[in-house]
Design a protein around this motif. Structure first.
Motif, PDB file in Angstrom:
ATOM      1  N   GLY A 125      -3.270  -0.338   3.130  1.00  0.00           N
ATOM      2  CA  GLY A 125      -1.879  -0.056   3.514  1.00  0.00           C
ATOM      3  C   GLY A 125      -1.732   1.013   4.580  1.00  0.00           C
ATOM      4  N   THR A 126      -2.849   1.550   5.065  1.00  0.00           N
ATOM      5  CA  THR A 126      -2.768   2.534   6.159  1.00  0.00           C
ATOM      6  C   THR A 126      -3.547   1.995   7.357  1.00  0.00           C
ATOM      7  N   ARG A 392      -1.549   9.732   8.181  1.00  0.00           N
ATOM      8  CA  ARG A 392      -1.565   8.345   7.664  1.00  0.00           C
ATOM      9  C   ARG A 392      -0.382   7.604   8.253  1.00  0.00           C
ATOM     10  N   ARG A 394       1.762   3.935   7.995  1.00  0.00           N
ATOM     11  CA  ARG A 394       1.973   2.794   7.091  1.00  0.00           C
ATOM     12  C   ARG A 394       2.488   1.559   7.803  1.00  0.00           C
ATOM     13  N   CYS A 414       5.539   6.981   7.571  1.00  0.00           N
ATOM     14  CA  CYS A 414       4.697   7.692   6.593  1.00  0.00           C
ATOM     15  C   CYS A 414       5.386   7.673   5.232  1.00  0.00           C
ATOM     16  N   GLU A 415       4.606   7.656   4.161  1.00  0.00           N
ATOM     17  CA  GLU A 415       5.184   7.764   2.814  1.00  0.00           C
ATOM     18  C   GLU A 415       5.270   9.241   2.413  1.00  0.00           C
ATOM     19  N   ASP A 418       2.031  10.815   1.490  1.00  0.00           N
ATOM     20  CA  ASP A 418       1.165  11.109   2.650  1.00  0.00           C
ATOM     21  C   ASP A 418       1.536  12.477   3.215  1.00  0.00           C
TER      22      ASP A 418
END
Ligand code: FE2
Length: 503
Positions: A125-126, A392, A394, A414-415, A418
């Motif tokens: 997922g990254t 990171r 996404r 980004c989440e 992260d």
């Protein structure tokens, strides 16, 4: 009994810091052919010192900083993708400028080709991608022309300001600059110096001026570098999701592929990633950041010229200098051997490169990464936001100019987790946390009046250079912390140029 002289060829083991049983370079266990040699057996006293001064800071951060990190992460996710002006500032007037190269006329390019080494092995997922960033330069002013994104072999998507994919491309460029800086360029400042550090401690008597000069800049590095390279749950974790702080887009073993690009080089792209050479460190005077590094080199060279000439005056073919150079050159690309070291000027330059590398060149990168690669205002925790490092991503890289059209905020790529990790890692590993004595407060165990005099001159010269550097780059790492009565003095001190590699 007469005290033995430091130049005597047959000194007993008790005249050496670790009785000649000290640390020594070995091939890297993970990538023996690509990485700089590594010190695997750290003297216990150096591990103790590391635990007390540095490891304890990590534990404090892990215990008391999560709330601050979370608040910063929330604020970071709501930040816009940097404006073009902020983007150009970060890419050209900071540590990221180490990647800038003039290709022709007024065109400058930052190439992040080595991102290809990890692009096939990122965490689920990254994404990462080897983009190039093209700038034009008019005097000191840079502006962004395009970000080129490889799409298929030999073909690139040229994303320009205003294209729908522009914001996403900028996030990929900043990610590339972070990773190339952290894992190609910066490791070449850290790890090769361990060979010099260890061999000086083990093979040079402690009364020798060469030892007295370098040991003052060698206190923490062996343990720091060992912790970075060999700790399974450190910043280069083998299981990033299993830590609270690893913000990276791949496991440690995958990230470490990039270290080789900065040491063995990349044989297919020697133009971008040549083999490391100890005697030719980067200090490109056509870029402000490189010019500041180059200005700082002058007082080191002048100081080391005096020390080298004192050594060679007393002991013209000094056996410990000869052995030191032979041992190191057998392990480290570009280091002069026991013959070359006696060519006029070479010993002084080799000493100056070590001292300058582990102080100014290394520390300034941390300072700039923490203070320049961030918005101008601090986050809610009172510390700089880490969001614009994009460690990171996404959203996959753009394949067409219309991709990523909805990307406006950091939170779009980004989440929150992260960003939380990025904030923790920033506080633990990336920001500078200089320990007393810093470079300016460092003194040497010289017992010769000439060398004591040279040390005073070195400090005075550093002060003069710091003024010149501040005029070129007011945002360059400071040498001194100012008024000790200032309530923020200790915080300011932690951001002055350190005496050794300690972060
Ligand atoms: Fe570092």
């Amino acid at each position: 009994m007469k005290k033995p002289q430091w130049s005597q060829p047959d000194l007993a083991a008790d005249q050496f810091l670790y009785q000649r049983k000290g640390p020594w370079p070995q091939p890297s266990p993970s990538y023996p052919m690509e990485h700089a040699p590594e010190i695997l057996n750290i003297p216990p006293v150096e591990t103790l010192l590391w635990n007390q001064a540095i490891g304890s800071r990590y534990f404090k951060t892990l215990t008391f900083y999560p709330g601050g990190a979370a608040a910063n992460a929330v604020a970071g996710s709501q930040l816009p993708i940097p404006s073009d002006a902020e983007f150009v500032r970060m890419m050209t007037n900071s540590v990221h400028a180490r990647c800038l190269k003039n290709v022709e006329g007024n065109i400058w390019v930052s190439r992040f080709y080595a991102m290809d080494l990890i692009a096939d092995a990122t965490l689920q997922g990254t994404y990462s991608w080897p983009v190039n960033c093209v700038f034009s330069r008019n005097g000191d002013q840079f502006s962004c022309v395009s970000i080129n994104v490889p799409v298929i072999a030999q073909q690139q998507l040229e994303v320009r300001p205003g294209d729908p994919a522009w914001n996403l491309a900028k996030a990929y460029a900043l990610q590339g600059a972070s990773y190339i800086g952290l894992f190609v360029v910066h490791p070449a400042l850290h790890f090769p110096m361990d060979t010099v550090n260890a061999i000086t401690k083990t093979a040079v008597p402690h009364t020798h001026p060469l030892f007295q000069l370098l040991s003052a800049h060698s206190s923490y590095a062996l343990a720091v570098n060992n912790a970075v390279l060999e700790t399974e749950d450190g910043v280069l974790s083998s299981n990033p999701p299993g830590t609270w702080f690893d913000p990276l887009t791949a496991t440690g073993l995958v990230i470490k592929r990039m270290f080789g690009a900065g040491y063995a080089g990349l044989p297919e792209r020697p133009d971008l990633y040549p083999k490391y050479n100890y005697m030719t460190p980067w200090m490109d005077t056509s870029i402000d950041y490189g010019r500041c590094l180059s200005l700082y080199f002058e007082p080191f060279l002048s100081f080391c010229t005096t020390v080298a000439s004192e050594i060679l005056k007393a002991s013209p073919n000094d056996t410990y200098v000869e052995r030191w150079a032979n041992y190191i050159s057998a392990n480290l690309y570009g280091f002069p051997d026991g013959k070359e070291i006696f060519v006029p000027g070479v010993l002084a330059k080799a000493l100056a490169i070590y001292m300058w590398d582990v102080t100014v060149s290394h520390a300034a990168d941390h300072y700039s990464y923490a203070n320049d690669i961030t918005p101008q205002a601090p986050g809610p925790a009172g510390t700089n936001l880490a969001a614009w490092k994009f460690l990171r991503l996404r959203v996959p890289p753009p394949k067409e100019l219309s991709d990523g059209a909805g990307v406006k905020l950091v939170g779009d790529v980004c989440e929150p987790d992260d960003l939380y990790r990025a904030e923790m890692a920033e506080e633990m590993f990336f920001k500078s946390a200089t320990i007393w004595p810093n470079l300016f407060d460092t003194t040497y165990a010289f017992t010769s009046p000439q060398l004591l005099q040279a040390q005073l001159k070195f400090h005075a010269d550093l002060k003069i250079i710091s003024g010149k550097v501040a005029a070129i780059m007011p945002n360059f790492m400071p040498l001194v912390a100012g008024d000790p009565e200032d309530p923020k003095y200790s915080e300011r001190y932690s951001r002055t140029i350190s005496a050794s590699i300690q972060y």
